[in-house]
Design a protein around this motif. Structure first.
Motif, PDB file in Angstrom:
ATOM      1  N   UNK A 150      37.668   8.563  -5.143  1.00 45.10           N
ATOM      2  CA  UNK A 150      37.844   9.805  -5.926  1.00 45.10           C
ATOM      3  C   UNK A 150      36.915   9.831  -7.137  1.00 45.10           C
ATOM      4  N   UNK A 151      35.653   9.429  -6.933  1.00 47.63           N
ATOM      5  CA  UNK A 151      34.652   9.485  -7.987  1.00 47.63           C
ATOM      6  C   UNK A 151      34.632   8.297  -8.921  1.00 47.63           C
ATOM      7  N   UNK A 152      35.592   7.399  -8.816  1.00 42.19           N
ATOM      8  CA  UNK A 152      35.656   6.225  -9.697  1.00 42.19           C
ATOM      9  C   UNK A 152      35.170   4.994  -8.941  1.00 42.19           C
ATOM     10  N   UNK A 153      34.331   4.196  -9.578  1.00 41.43           N
ATOM     11  CA  UNK A 153      33.781   3.001  -8.948  1.00 41.43           C
ATOM     12  C   UNK A 153      34.855   1.934  -8.780  1.00 41.43           C
ATOM     13  N   UNK A 154      34.986   1.447  -7.554  1.00 38.38           N
ATOM     14  CA  UNK A 154      35.924   0.364  -7.244  1.00 38.38           C
ATOM     15  C   UNK A 154      35.186  -0.965  -7.173  1.00 38.38           C
ATOM     16  N   UNK A 155      33.996  -0.937  -6.603  1.00 37.22           N
ATOM     17  CA  UNK A 155      33.199  -2.159  -6.441  1.00 37.22           C
ATOM     18  C   UNK A 155      31.731  -1.785  -6.526  1.00 37.22           C
ATOM     19  N   UNK A 156      30.962  -2.593  -7.239  1.00 44.30           N
ATOM     20  CA  UNK A 156      29.508  -2.416  -7.285  1.00 44.30           C
ATOM     21  C   UNK A 156      28.868  -3.785  -7.363  1.00 44.30           C
ATOM     22  N   UNK A 157      27.949  -4.046  -6.439  1.00 48.58           N
ATOM     23  CA  UNK A 157      27.290  -5.352  -6.401  1.00 48.58           C
ATOM     24  C   UNK A 157      26.480  -5.555  -7.671  1.00 48.58           C
ATOM     25  N   UNK A 158      26.409  -6.803  -8.117  1.00 55.15           N
ATOM     26  CA  UNK A 158      25.645  -7.125  -9.316  1.00 55.15           C
ATOM     27  C   UNK A 158      24.169  -6.832  -9.104  1.00 55.15           C
ATOM     28  N   UNK A 159      23.558  -6.245 -10.137  1.00 52.12           N
ATOM     29  CA  UNK A 159      22.126  -5.961 -10.109  1.00 52.12           C
ATOM     30  C   UNK A 159      21.532  -6.272 -11.471  1.00 52.12           C
ATOM     31  N   UNK A 160      20.283  -6.624 -11.466  1.00 52.49           N
ATOM     32  CA  UNK A 160      19.601  -6.836 -12.739  1.00 52.49           C
ATOM     33  C   UNK A 160      19.441  -5.484 -13.420  1.00 52.49           C
TER      34      UNK A 160
END
Length: 433
Positions: A150-160
């Motif tokens: 619903x538009x909210x981030x649940x998981x995001x892989x680590x990035x530089x």
């Protein structure tokens, strides 16, 4: 290169897979998104890179008699378990198939192809009466990079910070070591650290035996067995390798609910990398330690070549990656020296580098049979010092350079080929509908 690194690579890239890995990756994305908003499914929008579409469009879904992307999506909603990775369809049964068929009739499943993302890209947007969720997989079949609810981030892989979303750097196996050094490293690996590789043998050979007995898919392997029984084909080592590879592909591409051990993210690569050294060991009555080290060499060469050709490419990876891995392992089993092993890499590259990948399907049985058989034949010829030498076409002085040349042809040299292949596939599908 540290032995721990090679062992870690083998554990990362040699895993069981149930069904073709591209529909499985799609199902992982759909199931993971659905996990966030469990409820009554209302629709799915799927966007994939061309390579994913090509390899998922016409292949059988395990445990069913159905084919293709929309059914894989529906089945993922019915019973998919993202936590099981490439065995996402492990829980499929008759009830799940019936539920998937109903979903196909009652909800929109829209499939789009994009060339604006990574060459390996899947985005699944699932809407239910509980909300909307999105899951993105990029670069590898099980690499969930982003999940949103619903538009909210649940998981995001680590990035530089500040870095663009580009493909990750390849693990530098053959950038930092030669094939000769890799061979020596495999011979020195502690047996107990690579003994797990033997599990792929009964798994993949069982698939071949079912293919021979039940004649699923095209029935190529069973037909070759019949020709051997009639004396039309000689029942020699090369033809036995070809037959078993074909039979395993027949069964797997038809969607039999049986896992195979994959290599470098592909079950068909696993069949090609594992069955030739196994059949050769059986024919020559070699011991299990010899087989385990041959498997390690086969998988590591396959992984190394995929570093240059990419996870999915316009060229058949069973030919130019797993096929070469199998050829090197068989040459090693035949006690070929380093010059002869280099020669077998050159021969395979000069012979099969142009084999197109036109998607996963029943016809892959012919390609696996060709790659596995040619791997064995090239190894036998290399032992007799017959192989393609440098200066002939794409073959270079060093086998590592030949492999890099194959990678360049598979990526830069054949840019646009996948688009053309996909357009041909879509035109044929539209003409048939």
């Amino acid at each position: 290169m540290h032995r721990e690194y090679l062992i870690a690579l083998l554990k990362q890239h040699v895993k069981p897979a149930l069904g073709c890995t591209e529909p499985a990756a799609i199902a992982i994305a759909v199931a993971r998104a659905f996990q966030e908003i469990p409820g009554k499914p209302l629709g799915v929008r799927l966007t994939t890179s061309g390579n994913i579409f090509k390899n998922a469009n016409g292949v059988g879904i395990p445990g069913t008699s159905e084919y293709g992307i929309p059914f894989a999506v529906a089945l993922a909603l019915a019973c998919g378990d993202a936590s099981k990775g490439l065995e996402v369809f492990a829980d499929v049964n008759d009830a799940a198939v019936a539920q998937a068929m109903e979903l196909l009739k009652n909800i929109p499943i829209n499939v789009e192809v994009t060339d604006k993302q990574a060459s390996f890209f899947i985005e699944a947007v699932v809407t239910t009466d509980a909300g909307t969720a999105r899951c993105i997989i990029r670069h590898r079949h099980t690499n969930i990079e982003f999940v949103e609810k619903d538009g909210a981030t649940v998981l995001e892989a680590d990035r530089t910070p500040g870095q663009p979303k580009t493909e990750p750097a390849h693990d530098p196996i053959l950038k930092d070591m030669t094939v000769k050094q890799l061979r020596a490293a495999v011979e020195a690996l502690p047996l107990e650290d690579i003994a797990f590789l033997i599990a792929g043998v009964p798994m993949n050979f069982r698939m071949a035996k079912v293919g021979l007995a039940e004649k699923p898919g095209l029935g190529l392997g069973a037909a070759m067995q019949t020709l051997m029984d009639r004396g039309v084909l000689e029942a020699n080592m090369v033809n036995k390798v070809r037959m078993h590879a074909a039979a395993a592909a027949d069964a797997r591409m038809a969607g039999l609910k049986m896992p195979v051990m994959s290599s470098a993210g592909s079950g068909n690569h696993g069949i090609t990398a594992i069955l030739p050294p196994y059949v050769v060991c059986r024919e020559l009555e070699l011991d299990e330690e010899k087989l385990i080290r041959a498997l390690a060499l086969s998988h590591l060469v396959t992984i190394a070549i995929k570093e240059f050709s990419g996870p999915l490419s316009p060229v058949c990876g069973c030919a130019i990656a797993a096929g070469i891995g199998a050829a090197v392992s068989v040459a090693w089993l035949l006690d070929c020296n380093d010059e002869q092993i280099a020669g077998v890499i050159n021969s395979m590259s000069g012979t099969l580098a142009g084999m197109l990948c036109d998607g996963a399907k029943g016809g892959c049985a012919f390609k696996l049979s060709t790659a596995a058989g040619e791997a064995t034949l090239c190894a036998l010829l290399a032992r007799e010092n017959v192989f393609i030498t440098h200066g002939q076409g794409i073959v270079a002085v060093a086998p590592e350079t030949t492999i890099q040349n194959v990678g360049l042809i598979s990526t830069q040299g054949m840019q646009g080929v996948d688009t053309t292949v996909i357009n041909v596939m879509l035109a044929d599908r539209n003409a048939s509908s």
